[in-house]
Write a protein that holds these residues in place. Structure first.
Motif, PDB file in Angstrom:
ATOM      1  N   ALA A  70     -25.506 -13.980 -17.838  1.00  9.31           N
ATOM      2  CA  ALA A  70     -24.180 -14.300 -18.372  1.00  9.31           C
ATOM      3  C   ALA A  70     -23.853 -13.522 -19.650  1.00  9.31           C
ATOM      4  CB  ALA A  70     -24.098 -15.797 -18.619  1.00  9.31           C
ATOM      5  N   ALA A  71     -24.835 -13.279 -20.490  1.00  8.74           N
ATOM      6  CA  ALA A  71     -24.566 -12.599 -21.756  1.00  8.74           C
ATOM      7  C   ALA A  71     -24.135 -11.145 -21.551  1.00  8.74           C
ATOM      8  CB  ALA A  71     -25.802 -12.647 -22.650  1.00  8.74           C
ATOM      9  N   GLY A  72     -24.431 -10.573 -20.384  1.00  5.37           N
ATOM     10  CA  GLY A  72     -23.928  -9.239 -20.073  1.00  5.37           C
ATOM     11  C   GLY A  72     -24.888  -8.097 -20.310  1.00  5.37           C
ATOM     12  N   THR A  73     -25.975  -8.334 -21.061  1.00  4.59           N
ATOM     13  CA  THR A  73     -26.948  -7.249 -21.258  1.00  4.59           C
ATOM     14  C   THR A  73     -28.019  -7.325 -20.172  1.00  4.59           C
ATOM     15  OG1 THR A  73     -27.975  -8.679 -22.891  1.00  4.59           O
ATOM     16  CG2 THR A  73     -26.671  -6.849 -23.720  1.00  4.59           C
ATOM     17  N   PRO A  74     -28.408  -6.174 -19.656  1.00  5.17           N
ATOM     18  CA  PRO A  74     -29.260  -6.193 -18.464  1.00  5.17           C
ATOM     19  C   PRO A  74     -30.716  -6.574 -18.733  1.00  5.17           C
ATOM     20  CG  PRO A  74     -28.607  -3.926 -19.036  1.00  5.17           C
ATOM     21  CD  PRO A  74     -27.928  -4.827 -20.016  1.00  5.17           C
ATOM     22  N   VAL A  75     -31.333  -7.063 -17.675  1.00  2.00           N
ATOM     23  CA  VAL A  75     -32.762  -7.398 -17.654  1.00  2.00           C
ATOM     24  C   VAL A  75     -33.360  -6.648 -16.467  1.00  2.00           C
ATOM     25  CG1 VAL A  75     -34.450  -9.230 -17.254  1.00  2.00           C
ATOM     26  CG2 VAL A  75     -32.411  -9.704 -18.615  1.00  2.00           C
ATOM     27  N   ILE A  76     -34.483  -5.957 -16.688  1.00  2.00           N
ATOM     28  CA  ILE A  76     -35.156  -5.267 -15.577  1.00  2.00           C
ATOM     29  C   ILE A  76     -36.297  -6.156 -15.092  1.00  2.00           C
ATOM     30  CG2 ILE A  76     -36.433  -3.216 -14.875  1.00  2.00           C
ATOM     31  CD1 ILE A  76     -35.110  -1.761 -17.287  1.00  2.00           C
ATOM     32  N   PHE A  77     -36.292  -6.474 -13.815  1.00  2.00           N
ATOM     33  CA  PHE A  77     -37.316  -7.365 -13.263  1.00  2.00           C
ATOM     34  C   PHE A  77     -38.608  -6.606 -12.998  1.00  2.00           C
ATOM     35  CE2 PHE A  77     -34.787 -11.121 -11.264  1.00  2.00           C
ATOM     36  CZ  PHE A  77     -34.472 -11.550 -12.533  1.00  2.00           C
ATOM     37  N   LEU A  78     -39.696  -7.122 -13.571  1.00  4.59           N
ATOM     38  CA  LEU A  78     -41.025  -6.549 -13.334  1.00  4.59           C
ATOM     39  C   LEU A  78     -41.805  -7.430 -12.349  1.00  4.59           C
ATOM     40  CD1 LEU A  78     -41.915  -5.293 -16.926  1.00  4.59           C
ATOM     41  CD2 LEU A  78     -40.677  -4.142 -15.092  1.00  4.59           C
ATOM     42  N   ALA A  79     -43.105  -7.165 -12.219  1.00  8.45           N
ATOM     43  CA  ALA A  79     -43.873  -7.706 -11.081  1.00  8.45           C
ATOM     44  C   ALA A  79     -43.909  -9.234 -11.003  1.00  8.45           C
ATOM     45  CB  ALA A  79     -45.299  -7.160 -11.127  1.00  8.45           C
ATOM     46  N   ASP A  80     -43.861  -9.941 -12.132  1.00  9.93           N
ATOM     47  CA  ASP A  80     -43.910 -11.409 -12.077  1.00  9.93           C
ATOM     48  C   ASP A  80     -42.516 -12.025 -11.980  1.00  9.93           C
ATOM     49  OD1 ASP A  80     -46.608 -11.109 -12.312  1.00  9.93           O
ATOM     50  OD2 ASP A  80     -46.801 -12.005 -14.303  1.00  9.93           O
ATOM     51  N   HIS A  81     -41.535 -11.262 -11.513  1.00  9.22           N
ATOM     52  CA  HIS A  81     -40.142 -11.741 -11.516  1.00  9.22           C
ATOM     53  C   HIS A  81     -39.958 -12.900 -10.534  1.00  9.22           C
ATOM     54  CE1 HIS A  81     -38.803 -10.129  -7.581  1.00  9.22           C
ATOM     55  NE2 HIS A  81     -39.625  -9.135  -7.816  1.00  9.22           N
ATOM     56  N   PRO A  82     -38.967 -13.777 -10.813  1.00  6.22           N
ATOM     57  CA  PRO A  82     -38.661 -14.832  -9.853  1.00  6.22           C
ATOM     58  C   PRO A  82     -38.210 -14.218  -8.525  1.00  6.22           C
ATOM     59  CG  PRO A  82     -37.134 -14.910 -11.730  1.00  6.22           C
ATOM     60  CD  PRO A  82     -38.091 -13.804 -11.989  1.00  6.22           C
ATOM     61  N   THR A  83     -38.512 -14.904  -7.435  1.00  9.29           N
ATOM     62  CA  THR A  83     -38.187 -14.348  -6.115  1.00  9.29           C
ATOM     63  C   THR A  83     -36.704 -14.437  -5.809  1.00  9.29           C
ATOM     64  OG1 THR A  83     -38.662 -16.495  -5.123  1.00  9.29           O
ATOM     65  CG2 THR A  83     -40.467 -14.898  -5.217  1.00  9.29           C
ATOM     66  N   MET A  84     -36.007 -15.398  -6.435  1.00 11.15           N
ATOM     67  CA  MET A  84     -34.580 -15.581  -6.175  1.00 11.15           C
ATOM     68  C   MET A  84     -33.807 -15.400  -7.474  1.00 11.15           C
ATOM     69  SD  MET A  84     -34.532 -16.523  -2.960  1.00 11.15           S
ATOM     70  CE  MET A  84     -32.895 -17.188  -2.784  1.00 11.15           C
ATOM     71  N   GLY A  85     -32.554 -14.967  -7.359  1.00  9.99           N
ATOM     72  CA  GLY A  85     -31.727 -14.827  -8.545  1.00  9.99           C
ATOM     73  C   GLY A  85     -30.313 -15.311  -8.276  1.00  9.99           C
ATOM     74  N   GLY A  86     -29.651 -15.747  -9.324  1.00 14.23           N
ATOM     75  CA  GLY A  86     -28.276 -16.218  -9.207  1.00 14.23           C
ATOM     76  C   GLY A  86     -27.303 -15.424 -10.067  1.00 14.23           C
ATOM     77  N   TYR A  87     -27.820 -14.394 -10.738  1.00 12.06           N
ATOM     78  CA  TYR A  87     -26.953 -13.476 -11.475  1.00 12.06           C
ATOM     79  C   TYR A  87     -26.896 -12.164 -10.709  1.00 12.06           C
ATOM     80  CZ  TYR A  87     -27.406 -16.554 -15.533  1.00 12.06           C
ATOM     81  OH  TYR A  87     -27.371 -17.625 -16.399  1.00 12.06           O
ATOM     82  N   PRO A  88     -25.765 -11.451 -10.808  1.00  8.77           N
ATOM     83  CA  PRO A  88     -25.640 -10.231  -9.999  1.00  8.77           C
ATOM     84  C   PRO A  88     -26.575  -9.109 -10.460  1.00  8.77           C
ATOM     85  CG  PRO A  88     -23.711 -10.531 -11.412  1.00  8.77           C
ATOM     86  CD  PRO A  88     -24.532 -11.772 -11.556  1.00  8.77           C
ATOM     87  N   VAL A  89     -27.112  -8.392  -9.487  1.00  8.94           N
ATOM     88  CA  VAL A  89     -27.958  -7.225  -9.732  1.00  8.94           C
ATOM     89  C   VAL A  89     -27.096  -5.984  -9.571  1.00  8.94           C
ATOM     90  CG1 VAL A  89     -29.892  -5.880  -8.806  1.00  8.94           C
ATOM     91  CG2 VAL A  89     -30.099  -8.363  -9.047  1.00  8.94           C
ATOM     92  N   ILE A  90     -26.895  -5.251 -10.656  1.00  9.93           N
ATOM     93  CA  ILE A  90     -26.002  -4.085 -10.621  1.00  9.93           C
ATOM     94  C   ILE A  90     -26.680  -2.894  -9.961  1.00  9.93           C
ATOM     95  CG2 ILE A  90     -26.616  -3.271 -12.943  1.00  9.93           C
ATOM     96  CD1 ILE A  90     -23.634  -2.487 -13.287  1.00  9.93           C
TER      97      ILE A  90
END
Lengths: 301, 249
Positions: A242-262
């Motif tokens: 929601a804050a608008g700054t990106p996050v890069i998912f690494l190996a321990d990332h959650p399997t599901m997401g609810g924010y858009p992946v650009i």
């Protein structure tokens, strides 16, 4: 412990974990893939000591690790460049190093990069969980992060060390450029957002970990508001909360997401992210994905 | 249906109905089992999507899926798991109030439908269960709990769920079960996998369970409040949540 086929942790550093190639194949159960973040460095460390690529190594974070070997063996340190010593005497980095029984191996604070990999001939042989010995910091699977006094069993030595003095490795640039393939939800963002992503510079936030690298920098404006229905997320996804700054998912990332992946990083660039310490400048190079010939909108969609 | 590339080796397939995800997963498993999805590592259903990751040739699969119809492959019924529940949850009174029923009714309403695991996420073994009639959908709690005990039986949005282990969480807690939902040393490791059917059984109920008239239960209308779908989404995604347990690195 001298004589035992194990290593004892003498200094754990800020975060040292056991890692191998991870446990892909269970995302539909909510199990993250986990595994070494800098996979080429992990594989190289194993190759140098004569292990198969799936053997478990120690992944350090910034401040290295110190261990004592119960039996004589071969070790190798790759990934982030850090001074290596055996019983206080300088030893080679990114090379097989023979270590006598009872000797202390120190991997000091990284001078370049973030995560070093320490491999032992035979590999770390803690029990596997769902086919992997990796520590998963999101879901808590696998062994706990290393603590002083831990004794890690080693496996049987399967092959001879690599016949090299020092393995060639890439250098790490001052500024990291990451190729990002747009999608799956680039259409949730304005054209401006894609331009910002392509042209502006970001910095790695201190709030980064094995789950994701949080970035500081300009926000990416959304075209479509509202919420995304939970969907599967891949390694290297560039998600925009929601804050608008990106996050890069690494190996321990959650399997599901609810924010858009650009967009999603080119897999060859993942090791660069794994080695990007907090404060490191990051740029993205936007790449349009190859169109799928068969992209189809069926009736009713 | 829409097929979207995800990086170099994955596809996200969007469907129009939640039920179509199960049919699509069944089709993909069929192809995978026949060796026709080379390299595939993950087939991950979501609310209205299926992610296929680890493909050697995503364009080839996209071409094959272009002609796929959900009706063509009816998903088989998954196994049935019965979950014994004590309706003693911390939010029982609140849920009764929101549904406008007596507290004793909550377990009957919750236990009436047969649920189905639509997808998993949030934690290993956490299934998102569909099947609760829409009038009973509930928002998440305004303030999530920092610790929800393992075995908590809960609701949020259109979903029912059971926390596999202690974790933070914002769902409404109806009760608890002793069933171990996820155990990496057991086969199967997860009881609730996509497609699994689930029934809840009230362990405190008297033996007159057959007297429960489901129609009677359903007639009670809780007004349809904002079900807070978006809140349900927050459950599994927020890396901010994740950061709390974290270590620099």
């Amino acid at each position: 412990m001298t004589g035992e086929r194990c290593v004892e942790v003498l200094r754990s550093g800020v975060l040292s974990t056991v890692q191998d190639l991870g446990r892909p194949g269970h995302a539909h159960l909510g199990v993250p893939r986990s595994g070494a973040l800098d996979l080429p460095a992990h594989r190289l460390a194993n190759r140098l000591v004569g292990n198969p690529p799936g053997a478990a190594t120690i992944e350090t974070t910034v401040t290295g690790v110190s261990v004592r070997l119960g039996r004589a063996g071969t070790v190798a340190v790759t990934g982030a460049w850090a001074p290596v010593t055996v019983d206080g005497r300088p030893a080679s980095w990114s090379a097989p190093v023979s270590v006598p029984a009872g000797a202390r191996v120190d991997v000091a604070t990284a001078r370049r990069g973030l995560r070093s990999y320490l491999a032992f001939s035979g590999g770390i042989a803690v029990p596997a969980v769902l086919g992997s010995r990796s520590t998963d910091l999101l879901s808590g699977l696998g062994p706990a992060p290393l603590a002083v006094g831990d004794r890690l069993p080693l496996g049987e030595v399967l092959g001879p060390p690599a016949p090299v003095d020092v393995a060639p490795t890439g250098t790490l640039a001052e500024e990291v450029t990451l190729r990002v393939l747009l999608g799956p939800r680039a259409d949730w963002f304005t054209d401006d957002a894609v331009r910002i992503l392509d042209r502006e510079s970001y910095r790695v936030s201190t709030l980064s970990n094995r789950i994701g690298v949080r970035l500081e920098g300009p926000a990416l404006p959304r075209r479509i508001g509202g919420e995304l229905r939970s969907e599967g997320v891949v390694l290297g996804a560039v998600q925009v909360p929601a804050a608008g700054t990106p996050v890069i998912f690494l190996a321990d990332h959650p399997t599901m997401g609810g924010y858009p992946v650009i967009g999603v990083l080119h897999p060859a660039d993942l090791p660069l992210v794994a080695q990007a310490a907090p404060g490191k400048p990051i740029r993205f190079q936007v790449v349009e994905p190859r169109p799928l010939r068969s992209q189809v909108l069926s009736p009713g969609s | 249906m829409r097929i979207i590339p995800v990086g170099l080796r994955a596809l996200l397939v969007e469907v129009t109905e939640p039920a179509h995800t199960a049919a699509l997963v069944a089709q993909l498993h069929g192809w995978r089992d026949r060796g026709e999805l080379v390299g595939v590592e993950e087939v991950v259903p979501g609310e209205l999507t299926v992610l296929v990751d680890g493909l050697d040739d995503p364009a080839e699969l996209a071409g094959r899926l272009a002609g796929w119809q959900p009706g063509a492959a009816r998903p088989p019924d998954g196994p049935l798991v019965e979950v014994p529940v004590r309706y003693d949850g911390a939010d029982l009174a609140e849920v009764a109030r929101l549904w406008d029923v007596a507290e004793e009714e909550v377990g009957r309403i919750h236990g009436a439908p047969e649920y189905r695991v639509a997808f998993c996420g949030f934690a290993p073994g956490f299934g998102y269960l569909t099947g609760l009639p829409e009038r009973y959908h509930l928002p998440r709690r305004a303030v999530p709990r920092t610790r929800v005990p393992a075995g908590s039986v809960a609701l949020a949005g259109g979903y029912a769920g059971i926390y596999p282990r202690d974790s933070p969480g914002g769902w409404q807690l109806l009760g608890s079960t002793d069933l171990v939902l996820f155990d990496p040393d057991r086969d199967p490791v997860a009881l609730l996998t996509p497609g699994t059917r689930v029934r809840f059984r009230n362990v405190d109920a008297n033996l007159d369970a057959e007297n429960v008239d489901v129609r009677d239960v359903d007639r009670r209308d809780a007004d349809v409040r904002d079900v807070g779908r978006r809140d349900a989404d927050r459950q599994d995604v927020d890396v901010r949540d994740v950061d709390r347990r974290d270590v620099a690195g």
